[in-house]
Design an enzyme around this catalytic site. Sequence first.
Site, PDB file in Angstrom:
ATOM      1  N   ASP A 228     -29.582  41.489  49.409  1.00 43.53           N
ATOM      2  CA  ASP A 228     -30.731  41.008  50.183  1.00 43.53           C
ATOM      3  C   ASP A 228     -30.280  40.685  51.604  1.00 43.53           C
ATOM      4  O   ASP A 228     -29.273  39.980  51.779  1.00 43.53           O
ATOM      5  CB  ASP A 228     -31.279  39.709  49.575  1.00 43.53           C
TER       6      ASP A 228
ATOM      7  N   LYS B  63     -39.544  44.928  49.286  1.00 42.73           N
ATOM      8  CA  LYS B  63     -40.307  44.383  48.158  1.00 42.73           C
ATOM      9  C   LYS B  63     -41.795  44.360  48.458  1.00 42.73           C
ATOM     10  O   LYS B  63     -42.212  44.015  49.566  1.00 42.73           O
ATOM     11  CB  LYS B  63     -39.883  42.928  47.900  1.00 42.73           C
TER      12      LYS B  63
ATOM     13  N   GLY C 146     -32.928  33.166  43.261  1.00 49.11           N
ATOM     14  CA  GLY C 146     -32.852  32.031  44.166  1.00 49.11           C
ATOM     15  C   GLY C 146     -32.282  30.775  43.538  1.00 49.11           C
ATOM     16  O   GLY C 146     -32.405  29.691  44.098  1.00 49.11           O
TER      17      GLY C 146
ATOM     18  N   ARG D   2     -29.010  40.660  27.574  1.00 47.84           N
ATOM     19  CA  ARG D   2     -28.734  40.619  26.128  1.00 47.84           C
ATOM     20  C   ARG D   2     -29.959  41.029  25.317  1.00 47.84           C
ATOM     21  O   ARG D   2     -29.848  41.696  24.300  1.00 47.84           O
ATOM     22  CB  ARG D   2     -28.280  39.222  25.701  1.00 47.84           C
TER      23      ARG D   2
ATOM     24  N   GLY E 148     -29.034  38.470  45.693  1.00 49.87           N
ATOM     25  CA  GLY E 148     -30.056  38.001  46.622  1.00 49.87           C
ATOM     26  C   GLY E 148     -29.500  36.913  47.503  1.00 49.87           C
ATOM     27  O   GLY E 148     -28.769  37.159  48.459  1.00 49.87           O
ATOM     28  N   SER E 149     -29.795  35.662  47.116  1.00 55.26           N
ATOM     29  CA  SER E 149     -29.391  34.517  47.923  1.00 55.26           C
ATOM     30  C   SER E 149     -27.884  34.275  47.866  1.00 55.26           C
ATOM     31  O   SER E 149     -27.321  33.618  48.741  1.00 55.26           O
ATOM     32  CB  SER E 149     -30.127  33.277  47.428  1.00 55.26           C
TER      33      SER E 149
END
Lengths: 295, 194
Positions: free
Chosen positions: A25, A82, A154, A166, A236-237
């Site tokens: 990201d 996105k 996040g 899983r 992402g973050s």
Amino acid sequence: MDKKVATFTVKKGLAQMLKGGVIMDVVTVEHARIAEEAGAVAVMALERVPADIRAHGGVARMSDPALIQEIMEAVTIPVMAKCRIGHFVEAQIIEALGVDFIDESEVLTPADEAHHINKHLFKIPFVCGCRNLGEALRRIGEGAAMIRTKGEAGTGDVVEAVRHARSVFGAIRRLENMPDEELMSFAKELGAPFETLKETKDLGHLPVVNFAAGGIATPADAALMMQLGVDGVFVGSGIFKSGDPPLRAKSIVEAVTHYDDPKILAEISKGLGEPMVGIEVSELPQTERLAERGW
Amino acid sequence: MKVGVLALQGDFAEHLSFLRRLGAEGVEVRLPSHLDDVDALIIPGGESTTIGKLALAFELLKPLRTFGQTRPIWGTCAGAIFLSTDTLERQHLLGLMDITVERNAFGRQADSFEADIHVAALDDAKTPFPAIFIRAPLIARVGPNVDIVAHLPNNKDNGIIIAAKQGHFLATSFHPELTGDDRFHRYFLSLMKT
């Protein structure tokens, strides 16, 4: 000569080229350059990383097309963007920009409470999140050319990504040992399209590439997901909310390649500085869990 | 015969499953020591900048160049870029094949395509080969010792160069590993015998 564009083979093919790689990201041109320099296989162009979307609150929408375009011009690797679940006009706009891949993402506020986008109608491929095999196969049925776990974006907590991986792989293992006459009931139980379920049984894996996403913050998290069986990871973050983004980005890239070599993992995990400050998913109220979005 | 597939990033698993089908032993190559007793190497499709950076970080550039002095290497798409001497951009390359490769030459993903091509060097050459181009490169220049293996017809000139061979090196800008057709893999394995 007959050139066939936008075939499912070509859409799924780009996802195959991303395997064994890290998709990062990024919210600025500078981030995008850091990600490319660190060895990312693609970048996700965003206005805010999921941790900030959480902190900011309100409605989260598609990013400003001008920002997406600047990032496309800054790097040579593929660029993703996105759109909201069910918001096919945001998807049309992203496609018109010439972006390489669309993420129909639960991280943004859903635009439709019952339906996802008919992804077959688009020329560029889509990736969608899932929590289990039924959800993965419904998205593939709608035309997704790539699947990822939802995880809990996040948070920096990998527990949900592990649960989702899983769940998908466990159901595929059950499926492999299942006699054909039980498939229809299993399809009904999962809420999955029968043909795609049958295809998954015959292949022994999902018919499209399957990445991990949501809560990955360290090289060890990335390698954990790879050892569980995913084809690559989204971060992402986890990178740009950490103390040393270029170093952490590079080490996560290396961890995905050498996921099965603990000595190398130990080496590349050294001295990375502060990881992102996490939120434990079990402490998140149900209403703030992004993974619950999607149908 | 043992065929290595560079497994730093990309669709190496697809190449390995072709090798299995053809009865060759395929091995994943991630570190220099993995090249020991490997007879030939395939560099898969993927992201060429990522593959180059990982090859640098894990000290594979020199061992791969040495490997190429005596043994065949085939690069598909990103692999072809990595084999080349020049891409008009700044990135880590092996520089083994005297070709200039232009990255993303057909455009972005919306321009990725499939096309049936004719390749005289393959078995059953009359049957077209299903070529898959994903944000594909083209071969903009070939050196004097390089043979052109396949063209993509265009309306302007003789066509675009999409496959080339220089001694025991082979470069294709498309992905035979994404098809069900094993003729390119068989062609590469035949280079090991010569």
